[in-house]
Design a protein around this motif. Structure first.
Motif, PDB file in Angstrom:
ATOM      1  N   VAL A 130       4.266  33.479 -41.963  1.00  0.00           N
ATOM      2  CA  VAL A 130       4.545  32.159 -42.532  1.00  0.00           C
ATOM      3  C   VAL A 130       3.910  31.063 -41.678  1.00  0.00           C
ATOM      4  CG1 VAL A 130       6.364  30.515 -43.109  1.00  0.00           C
ATOM      5  CG2 VAL A 130       6.661  32.932 -43.635  1.00  0.00           C
ATOM      6  N   ASN A 131       4.028  31.172 -40.350  1.00  0.00           N
ATOM      7  CA  ASN A 131       3.389  30.187 -39.478  1.00  0.00           C
ATOM      8  C   ASN A 131       1.892  30.125 -39.727  1.00  0.00           C
ATOM      9  OD1 ASN A 131       5.825  29.547 -38.259  1.00  0.00           O
ATOM     10  ND2 ASN A 131       5.512  30.888 -36.507  1.00  0.00           N
ATOM     11  N   GLY A 132       1.286  31.296 -39.819  1.00  0.00           N
ATOM     12  CA  GLY A 132      -0.143  31.337 -40.082  1.00  0.00           C
ATOM     13  C   GLY A 132      -0.495  30.713 -41.415  1.00  0.00           C
ATOM     14  N   LEU A 133       0.333  30.972 -42.423  1.00  0.00           N
ATOM     15  CA  LEU A 133       0.084  30.418 -43.754  1.00  0.00           C
ATOM     16  C   LEU A 133       0.178  28.900 -43.738  1.00  0.00           C
ATOM     17  CD1 LEU A 133      -0.476  31.246 -46.691  1.00  0.00           C
ATOM     18  CD2 LEU A 133       1.998  31.364 -47.045  1.00  0.00           C
ATOM     19  N   LEU A 134       1.169  28.346 -43.024  1.00  0.00           N
ATOM     20  CA  LEU A 134       1.344  26.904 -42.967  1.00  0.00           C
ATOM     21  C   LEU A 134       0.261  26.246 -42.130  1.00  0.00           C
ATOM     22  CD1 LEU A 134       5.223  26.628 -42.538  1.00  0.00           C
ATOM     23  CD2 LEU A 134       3.884  26.436 -44.638  1.00  0.00           C
ATOM     24  N   ILE A 135      -0.105  26.878 -41.028  1.00  0.00           N
ATOM     25  CA  ILE A 135      -1.103  26.290 -40.132  1.00  0.00           C
ATOM     26  C   ILE A 135      -2.504  26.364 -40.728  1.00  0.00           C
ATOM     27  CG2 ILE A 135      -2.261  26.572 -37.897  1.00  0.00           C
ATOM     28  CD1 ILE A 135       0.476  27.538 -36.809  1.00  0.00           C
ATOM     29  N   LEU A 136      -2.808  27.481 -41.374  1.00  0.00           N
ATOM     30  CA  LEU A 136      -4.179  27.753 -41.796  1.00  0.00           C
ATOM     31  C   LEU A 136      -4.436  27.500 -43.277  1.00  0.00           C
ATOM     32  CD1 LEU A 136      -4.537  31.127 -39.843  1.00  0.00           C
ATOM     33  CD2 LEU A 136      -5.420  28.886 -39.144  1.00  0.00           C
ATOM     34  N   GLY A 137      -3.367  27.407 -44.085  1.00  0.00           N
ATOM     35  CA  GLY A 137      -3.554  27.289 -45.530  1.00  0.00           C
ATOM     36  C   GLY A 137      -4.319  26.051 -45.946  1.00  0.00           C
ATOM     37  N   GLY A 138      -4.000  24.907 -45.341  1.00  0.00           N
ATOM     38  CA  GLY A 138      -4.680  23.673 -45.696  1.00  0.00           C
ATOM     39  C   GLY A 138      -6.136  23.678 -45.303  1.00  0.00           C
ATOM     40  N   ILE A 139      -6.426  24.146 -44.089  1.00  0.00           N
ATOM     41  CA  ILE A 139      -7.818  24.140 -43.648  1.00  0.00           C
ATOM     42  C   ILE A 139      -8.624  25.210 -44.382  1.00  0.00           C
ATOM     43  CG2 ILE A 139      -7.183  23.206 -41.401  1.00  0.00           C
ATOM     44  CD1 ILE A 139      -7.571  25.945 -40.178  1.00  0.00           C
ATOM     45  N   PHE A 140      -7.975  26.283 -44.839  1.00  0.00           N
ATOM     46  CA  PHE A 140      -8.672  27.294 -45.635  1.00  0.00           C
ATOM     47  C   PHE A 140      -9.140  26.692 -46.952  1.00  0.00           C
ATOM     48  CE2 PHE A 140      -8.415  30.848 -48.777  1.00  0.00           C
ATOM     49  CZ  PHE A 140      -9.481  31.586 -48.289  1.00  0.00           C
ATOM     50  N   ALA A 141      -8.263  25.928 -47.602  1.00  0.00           N
ATOM     51  CA  ALA A 141      -8.632  25.267 -48.852  1.00  0.00           C
ATOM     52  C   ALA A 141      -9.724  24.229 -48.624  1.00  0.00           C
ATOM     53  CB  ALA A 141      -7.402  24.610 -49.487  1.00  0.00           C
ATOM     54  N   ALA A 142      -9.618  23.478 -47.529  1.00  0.00           N
ATOM     55  CA  ALA A 142     -10.629  22.467 -47.235  1.00  0.00           C
ATOM     56  C   ALA A 142     -12.000  23.094 -47.037  1.00  0.00           C
ATOM     57  CB  ALA A 142     -10.229  21.673 -45.994  1.00  0.00           C
ATOM     58  N   GLY A 143     -12.027  24.243 -46.354  1.00  0.00           N
ATOM     59  CA  GLY A 143     -13.297  24.907 -46.128  1.00  0.00           C
ATOM     60  C   GLY A 143     -13.881  25.542 -47.382  1.00  0.00           C
ATOM     61  N   MET A 144     -13.019  26.102 -48.236  1.00  0.00           N
ATOM     62  CA  MET A 144     -13.499  26.818 -49.415  1.00  0.00           C
ATOM     63  C   MET A 144     -13.960  25.872 -50.520  1.00  0.00           C
ATOM     64  SD  MET A 144     -11.724  29.924 -51.566  1.00  0.00           S
ATOM     65  CE  MET A 144     -10.149  29.104 -51.776  1.00  0.00           C
TER      66      MET A 144
END
Length: 462
Positions: free
Chosen positions: A272-286
C-alpha cells in the motif's frame, strides 16, 4: 456522544465531544501533506519537471521514500515505548510538528534545475516527523471510546482526513495550478499570488500550504483532547521504555495472534505504501500528466475515499475490522493489477484493446479513463484498509500498552516498506520499465492478504 467504558480497572481520561473531534481533526490536519505533497502534486512535479530525466527522478524519489521508511521503522517502536513511560503524547507531537512545518516550507525552494539534494532532505524530515506524530496520536485512541466504537472512530477520522486533503487539493488545482503553456488555471483564472507554473511554483507552494494547514488544525487536539499525565522523567523514561520494548518484543512470542497480525500488516502495508508513493508518479510518467491532471485524479480518489471510509465505519462496527481489511485488500489487489495492465491503447495486458485517439481535454484517451476506473477502486479501499487496521490493533491491546504496540505497529508498516520502493527502483533500473517495477507491489498485497486471512480477531485471542 459515543459511550465510554473502563478497559483496565482505572478510569481513562474523559473524552468530551470536543475531545473526540479534536483527536479526529489531527487526521484532517495531517492529510494534505500526504495528498498534495507526497502523492498528487509535489511528487509528480519532482519526477516530471524538477529534472530532465524522469526515470532517474523516479528512482531518486523512491530512494527518498526508502530512507524515510528505514528511519521510521527503527525509531517508531523506541519512541512509542518511551512515550508509554513518559506519559503525555502531546509534547512529542508538538516537537515533531516543528520539524515537519519547517521542512515543508523548505520545499518552496525546489525550483526546476536546482539541486535535488535539498528537497530530498526536506522530504525525509517531513515524512519521518509526520509518521512519528501519527504513532503518538494513534496511541491516544484506545482511551477515548469503548472498544466497539473504535472502528467507527478510526474510519470517521480517516474520512475526515481525506476531506481535508481534498479541500486543499481542489484549492491547488483550481486556484493555484496553471498550464505552463497558457498560464491559466482550470477555471481560466490567473494563479493566486502571481505563481508562475513555468518555474513550478504551483507545485512548490504545496509545501508551505500543507505546513500552515497542519499548524492551524492540530490546535483542537492540543486544546480539547485529553492526554495522560506526565510519567517518569525523560532520562528514566528512556531507560524504562527501552526495557519495556525489549520485554514487549519477547512477549510477542506468547501473543502469537498479535504477532501474526503485525507480520501480515507489515507485508500488505509495504504494498500500500508503494502504491500511494509511486502511483501518482507512475501515471505522470506514462500519460505525461501535468499538475492539473494529477490534481483532478487526486480529487476523484479523495471523494471516493471519503465515502469509502464512511461505509467502512459501519461495516467495521457490524462485522469487525478483519472483514473490512480483507475486503479492502482484495479491492486494492485487483486495482493494482488493473493499473499495471494498462498502457496507451490497451488494458488487461492487451486482452482489451482501446482506441488511441485523444478526444481532447482532460483524460482524453481511453487508456486514461481506464486508469481512472482502477483508481476508483484504490480510492474506495485504501482508506478503510488503513483505518480498520488501526482499529484492529486498538481492539487487541490495553490502553497502558498502546504506545509501544502502536510503535511496533508503525514498525510493521515500515520495517520492510523500503523493500517495496527498493524493489521498484531495482526492477525499474534494470528493466527501464516503471510498469515492471509497479508489478512488484502485487507480491506484497497478495502475501499480506493470505496471512491475514489466517489471523484471529481480535488478535489477542491466540
Amino acid at each position: 456522544m459515543v459511550n465510554r467504558i473502563d478497559w483496565t480497572g482505572t478510569q481513562p481520561p474523559k473524552a468530551t465531544e470536543k475531545g473526540i473531534w479534536g483527536w479526529m481533526f489531527f487526521d484532517w490536519a495531517a492529510q494534505p501533506f500526504f495528498t498534495v505533497v507526497t502523492t498528487f502534486i509535489f511528487g509528480p512535479y519532482f519526477v516530471s519537471r524538477l529534472t530532465n530525466d524522469p526515470v532517474s527522478a523516479q528512482t531518486t524519489w523512491s530512494n527518498m521514500a526508502t530512507i524515510s521508511s528505514v528511519i521510521i521503522a527503527l525509531l517508531s517502536p523506541v519512541l512509542g515505548s518511551i512515550a508509554d513511560q513518559s506519559g503525555a503524547r502531546k509534547p512529542w507531537i508538538g516537537f515533531f510538528a516543528i520539524i515537519k512545518i519547517i521542512s515543508l516550507f523548505g520545499l518552496w525552494f525546489a525550483a526546476p534545475g536546482s539541486p535535488v539534494l535539498y528537497p530530498v532532505i526536506f522530504m525525509i524530515l517531513a515524512s519521518i516527523s509526520a509518521e512519528f506524530s501519527i504513532v503518538f496520536n494513534d496511541s491516544m485512541m484506545p482511551r477515548l471510546v469503548a472498544k466497539h466504537e473504535v472502528g467507527k472512530l478510526s474510519n470517521t477520522a480517516w474520512g475526515l482526513g481525506y476531506l481535508g486533503g481534498m479541500i486543499v487539493l481542489i484549492a491547488v488545482v483550481t486556484l493555484l495550478a496553471a498550464s505552463p503553456e497558457s498560464g491559466k488555471t482550470i477555471l481560466g483564472l490567473d494563479p493566486l499570488f502571481g505563481l508562475d507554473p513555468k518555474t513550478g511554483q504551483d507545485a512548490r507552494i504545496t509545501g508551505p500550504i500543507s505546513a500552515v494547514w497542519y499548524l492551524i488544525f492540530i490546535l483542537p487536539m492540543f486544546l480539547f483532547t485529553p492526554d495522560v499525565g506526565r510519567g517518569l522523567p525523560f532520562g528514566t523514561a528512556v531507560r524504562s521504555g527501552l526495557r519495556e520494548l525489549k520485554n514487549t518484543l519477547g512477549e510477542l512470542r506468547e501473543r502469537r495472534g498479535i504477532l501474526r497480525f503485525l507480520i501480515a500488516r507489515m507485508i500488505y502495508q509495504d504494498g500500500v505504501n508503494g502504491l500511494l508513493i509511486l502511483g501518482g508518479i507512475f501515471a505522470a510518467g506514462m500519460f505525461g500528466w501535468a499538475t492539473i491532471e494529477i490534481g483532478i485524479y487526486g480529487i476523484i480518489l479523495n471523494v471516493v475515499a471519503i465515502f469509502g471510509c464512511l461505509i467502512a465505519g459501519r461495516i467495521d462496527r457490524g462485522v469487525g475490522s478483519k472483514v473490512t481489511v480483507v475486503i479492502s485488500l482484495t479491492m486494492l489487489l485487483l486495482a493494482t493489477i488493473g493499473i499495471i495492465s494498462t498502457g496507451p491503447g490497451y488494458t488487461l495486458f492487451g486482452l482489451m484493446p482501446l482506441p488511441t485517439a485523444d478526444s481532447g481535454g482532460l483524460f482524453g484517451t481511453a487508456a486514461e479513463k481506464a486508469y481512472i476506473l482502477y483508481g476508483l477502486l484504490i480510492g474506495f479501499a485504501f482508506g478503510p484498509m488503513q483505518a480498520s487496521s488501526r482499529s484492529y490493533l486498538a481492539r487487541s491491546v490495553n490502553p497502558e500498552e498502546a504506545g509501544r504496540y502502536f510503535g511496533i505497529y508503525a514498525l510493521s508498516g515500515r520495517a520492510t516498506s523500503f523493500m517495496a520502493t527498493l524493489l521498484f527502483s531495482l526492477v525499474t533500473y534494470m528493466s527501464g520499465s516503471p510498469r515492471l517495477g509497479m508489478a512488484t507491489l502485487i507480491l506484497f498485497l497478495a502475501g499480506g492478504l493470505a496471512l491475514l486471512v489466517r489471523t484471529p480477531y481480535p488478535a489477542d485471542r491466540a
